[in-house]
Design a protein around this motif. Structure first.
Motif, PDB file in Angstrom:
ATOM      1  N   MET A 295       3.618   5.326   1.525  1.00 20.27           N
ATOM      2  CA  MET A 295       2.351   5.659   0.912  1.00 20.27           C
ATOM      3  C   MET A 295       1.233   5.661   1.966  1.00 20.27           C
ATOM      4  O   MET A 295       0.390   6.541   1.987  1.00 20.27           O
ATOM      5  CB  MET A 295       2.016   4.653  -0.192  1.00 20.27           C
ATOM      6  CG  MET A 295       0.792   5.024  -0.987  1.00 20.27           C
ATOM      7  SD  MET A 295       0.490   3.915  -2.360  1.00 20.27           S
ATOM      8  CE  MET A 295       0.004   2.434  -1.494  1.00 20.27           C
ATOM      9  N   THR A 296       1.277   4.690   2.861  1.00 20.55           N
ATOM     10  CA  THR A 296       0.266   4.614   3.903  1.00 20.55           C
ATOM     11  C   THR A 296       0.372   5.808   4.845  1.00 20.55           C
ATOM     12  O   THR A 296      -0.629   6.403   5.220  1.00 20.55           O
ATOM     13  CB  THR A 296       0.403   3.304   4.697  1.00 20.55           C
ATOM     14  OG1 THR A 296       0.329   2.217   3.790  1.00 20.55           O
ATOM     15  CG2 THR A 296      -0.669   3.172   5.732  1.00 20.55           C
TER      16      THR A 296
ATOM     17  N   ASN B  54       1.543   8.784   4.143  1.00 15.24           N
ATOM     18  CA  ASN B  54       1.049   9.960   3.421  1.00 15.24           C
ATOM     19  C   ASN B  54      -0.473   9.959   3.335  1.00 15.24           C
ATOM     20  O   ASN B  54      -1.108  11.008   3.448  1.00 15.24           O
ATOM     21  CB  ASN B  54       1.653  10.025   2.016  1.00 15.24           C
ATOM     22  CG  ASN B  54       3.107  10.449   2.055  1.00 15.24           C
ATOM     23  OD1 ASN B  54       3.543  11.099   2.998  1.00 15.24           O
ATOM     24  ND2 ASN B  54       3.856  10.076   1.042  1.00 15.24           N
ATOM     25  N   THR B  55      -1.054   8.788   3.134  1.00 17.80           N
ATOM     26  CA  THR B  55      -2.506   8.687   3.072  1.00 17.80           C
ATOM     27  C   THR B  55      -3.123   9.057   4.414  1.00 17.80           C
ATOM     28  O   THR B  55      -4.128   9.769   4.469  1.00 17.80           O
ATOM     29  CB  THR B  55      -2.928   7.255   2.671  1.00 17.80           C
ATOM     30  OG1 THR B  55      -2.301   6.922   1.442  1.00 17.80           O
ATOM     31  CG2 THR B  55      -4.427   7.143   2.541  1.00 17.80           C
TER      32      THR B  55
ATOM     33  N   THR C 237      -2.824  12.819   4.907  1.00 13.70           N
ATOM     34  CA  THR C 237      -3.814  13.498   4.068  1.00 13.70           C
ATOM     35  C   THR C 237      -5.212  13.361   4.657  1.00 13.70           C
ATOM     36  O   THR C 237      -5.984  14.324   4.678  1.00 13.70           O
ATOM     37  CB  THR C 237      -3.783  12.915   2.639  1.00 13.70           C
ATOM     38  OG1 THR C 237      -2.464  13.060   2.115  1.00 13.70           O
ATOM     39  CG2 THR C 237      -4.770  13.628   1.738  1.00 13.70           C
ATOM     40  N   SER C 238      -5.537  12.179   5.168  1.00 11.95           N
ATOM     41  CA  SER C 238      -6.847  11.963   5.789  1.00 11.95           C
ATOM     42  C   SER C 238      -7.018  12.834   7.023  1.00 11.95           C
ATOM     43  O   SER C 238      -8.081  13.440   7.224  1.00 11.95           O
ATOM     44  CB  SER C 238      -7.016  10.492   6.173  1.00 11.95           C
ATOM     45  OG  SER C 238      -6.949   9.677   5.038  1.00 11.95           O
TER      46      SER C 238
END
Length: 116
Positions: free
Chosen positions: A9-10, A12-13, A16-17
């Motif tokens: 999740m991190t 992917n975050t 995305t950022s």
């Protein structure tokens, strides 16, 4: 199991950022190719300087990508501005915008390969 999910999740975050920041930089620099008021170019210097520093922070300190983004931050810094003529800045803005768009495309291609 929880830690692995959290790590994914991190990651992917972060991806995305990076893509969001790269998209913002691309739009800002593409607009520079048109004739704008002088205040817009000051906005470009300040915003790109900050965004390139943020992009550099996503990578390890001595990595190639970190160095590239730090050099771009120096190029666009508003404190000690680098002076080029308009034609040279248009080339720089265009090349950097295309590079940032390429980074977004490469990230999405990597995500598509990872999902297979």
């Amino acid at each position: 199991m929880y830690q692995t999910h959290f790590t994914e999740m991190t990651e992917n975050t972060i991806k995305t950022s990076k893509n969001l920041i790269a998209g913002i930089i691309s739009i800002i620099l593409i607009l520079c190719l048109f004739r704008m008021q002088y205040g817009y170019y000051t906005f470009v210097r300040i915003s790109c300087f900050i965004l390139f520093l943020i992009m550099a922070s996503f990578y390890k300190i001595n990595s190639l990508w970190s160095t590239i983004y730090l050099l771009l931050a120096v190029l666009f810094n508003p404190i000690f501005p680098v002076h080029f003529n308009r034609f040279a800045w248009n080339i720089i803005d265009g090349v950097v915008a295309v590079y940032m768009i390429g980074q977004i495309v490469a990230t999405y291609n990597t995500r598509a390969i990872d999902k297979r």
